[in-house]
Scaffold this active site. Structure first.
Site, mmCIF file in Angstrom:
data_model
loop_
_atom_site.group_PDB
_atom_site.id
_atom_site.type_symbol
_atom_site.label_atom_id
_atom_site.label_comp_id
_atom_site.label_asym_id
_atom_site.label_seq_id
_atom_site.Cartn_x
_atom_site.Cartn_y
_atom_site.Cartn_z
ATOM 1 N N LEU A 1 12.024 -37.939 3.938
ATOM 2 C CA LEU A 1 11.454 -36.664 4.362
ATOM 3 C C LEU A 1 10.099 -36.446 3.706
ATOM 4 O O LEU A 1 9.143 -36.006 4.361
ATOM 5 C CB LEU A 1 12.411 -35.527 4.021
ATOM 6 C CG LEU A 1 11.936 -34.109 4.354
ATOM 7 C CD1 LEU A 1 11.574 -33.976 5.824
ATOM 8 C CD2 LEU A 1 13.008 -33.093 3.966
ATOM 9 N N GLU B 1 0.826 -1.207 0.000
ATOM 10 C CA GLU B 1 0.000 0.000 0.000
ATOM 11 C C GLU B 1 0.862 1.259 0.000
ATOM 12 O O GLU B 1 0.561 2.237 -0.703
ATOM 13 C CB GLU B 1 -0.926 0.017 1.226
ATOM 14 C CG GLU B 1 -1.881 -1.151 1.295
ATOM 15 C CD GLU B 1 -1.373 -2.282 2.171
ATOM 16 O OE1 GLU B 1 -2.165 -2.829 2.939
ATOM 17 O OE2 GLU B 1 -0.156 -2.597 2.071
ATOM 18 N N ARG C 1 11.755 -22.391 -6.451
ATOM 19 C CA ARG C 1 12.618 -22.057 -5.308
ATOM 20 C C ARG C 1 12.562 -20.557 -5.023
ATOM 21 O O ARG C 1 12.471 -20.132 -3.865
ATOM 22 C CB ARG C 1 14.062 -22.449 -5.607
ATOM 23 C CG ARG C 1 14.360 -23.934 -5.580
ATOM 24 C CD ARG C 1 15.824 -24.180 -5.931
ATOM 25 N NE ARG C 1 16.161 -25.600 -5.938
ATOM 26 C CZ ARG C 1 17.346 -26.085 -6.275
ATOM 27 N NH1 ARG C 1 18.312 -25.245 -6.638
ATOM 28 N NH2 ARG C 1 17.572 -27.383 -6.252
ATOM 29 N N SER D 1 20.843 -40.358 -11.103
ATOM 30 C CA SER D 1 19.589 -39.608 -11.193
ATOM 31 C C SER D 1 19.669 -38.386 -12.096
ATOM 32 O O SER D 1 18.657 -37.717 -12.306
ATOM 33 C CB SER D 1 19.149 -39.157 -9.789
ATOM 34 O OG SER D 1 20.114 -38.294 -9.211
#
Length: 368
Positions: A301, A54, A186, A170
């Site tokens: 995880l 603002e 990210r 990978s």
């Protein structure tokens, strides 16, 4: 509410997103000021959290703000902090009308901003494009309401859900467009989080590259025993880009001292069932001010986030390659015995991304 109002609020929301990942612990607010059908001010929360959206828009509008309509994606703040309240700034600028997408649950605001505007005789409307604003401000809202940041879980895998061959190879299952998109994701989060296994196996930098950003996300590592290599990329750059390590109470004090000595911040959290309590991890991150966390694995995880019900968004990148049962799965065991126990998500987006499939999902609780 008119289509014109919706159009201006949609613009304010798009402006606010420019601050995502750069303004924590503050919300990334957008503001558009319109007078006589012409935009006289635009603003969004600046890096570090101030000035607020603002204030930026009012400064651009100048005297033209008098009698104008301000479209704001979150209720203007009403408390004195490092900057004066935005509600007061709007009153002092003599705007005639304020349209607010979503109210602010922060106890220091929570209706007080709208109340101050109405007390000054300003016409206030709330709830325009509220669902869109809730999605944009979800991390801030969750931190205020539940004490933890929003979590986006990213999984990049083969067609059969594998993240590496049996030997650990990978790079790269997905293509360059998918990897570039990950860097953009990210950049829109306050932090990038991985587990200790991924940190040891991949030695990642976890930085945003080739996107022109000047502020990197915090790099969060989850390591119960703090058994991380001190010669890693993360260790070598800890003084340049923040590294936070969540560890268990039994971590070696010498390792704690060593990581602190190279610039990392250490966050002790309790252990539950042999691993760090992931809910406690997220609350520890919330206490430090994080609102948006981007988790890039690994499998253990990711499984713990899903099992605990704290993955708010899933973003998957699926490649047209099959690695077979001997490949490494994208998720570790979750202990499910019945299909009804499996966490379910609602599809938000599905599209081709350079030959890979991008699919984005949201948790039902987050949607509600």
């Amino acid at each position: 509410m008119s289509d014109t109002d919706k159009r201006y609020m949609a613009l304010a929301l798009s402006l606010g997103r420019r601050g995502q990942g750069r303004v924590w612990p503050n919300p990334a607010v957008g503001c558009v000021i319109v007078k006589d059908g012409r935009i006289v001010g635009r603003g969004w929360t600046q890096p570090g959290g101030r000035p607020h959206g603002e204030a930026v828009a009012l400064a651009q509008a100048g005297a033209s703000a008098a009698g104008a309509t301000a479209y704001v994606t979150l209720e203007p703040c009403a408390h004195h902090a490092k900057t004066p309240p935005c509600a007061d700034a709007l009153v002092n600028a003599r705007v005639a009308r304020v349209v607010v997408a979503h109210m602010d649950p922060d106890p220091r605001v929570n209706g007080a901003g709208v109340g101050a505007l109405r007390a000054a005789g300003i016409d206030v409307t709330t709830g325009l494009l509220q669902a869109h604003a809730q999605a944009d401000h979800l991390g801030f809202l969750m931190r205020i309401r539940s004490g933890r940041p929003m979590v986006t879980l990213k999984l990049a895998s083969s067609f059969d859900g594998r993240i590496a061959t049996a030997t650990g190879e990978s790079k790269w299952i997905t293509g360059p467009q998918a990897r570039r998109y990950v860097h953009a994701l990210r950049a829109r989060h306050d932090a990038v989080m991985i587990g200790a296994g991924t940190a040891r196996a991949d030695d990642p930098a976890l930085t945003v590259r080739d996107m022109g950003v000047d502020a990197q996300p915090v790099r969060v590592i989850i390591s119960r025993n703090l058994d991380l290599p001190l010669d890693s990329q993360l260790a070598k750059t800890a003084r340049d880009v923040p590294v936070w390590i969540c560890h268990g109470p039994a971590a070696n004090p010498a390792l704690i001292a060593a990581w602190k000595g190279i610039g990392a911040m250490l966050l002790p959290v309790p252990v539950s069932r042999g691993q760090l309590d992931i809910t406690a991890v997220l609350h520890a991150l919330g206490e430090q001010g994080l609102t948006r966390v981007f988790c890039e694995g690994g499998g253990a995880l990711a499984a713990s986030l899903l099992t605990a019900g704290v993955a708010d968004r899933l973003i998957g990148f699926t490649a047209g390659v099959a690695l077979g049962a001997e490949g490494r799965p994208s998720l570790a065991a979750m202990g499910l015995e019945h299909l009804a126990q499996a966490p379910r998500f609602e599809l938000e987006e599905l599209r081709d991304l350079g030959g890979d499939v991008l699919h984005s999902w949201r948790a039902k609780a987050a949607a509600d």
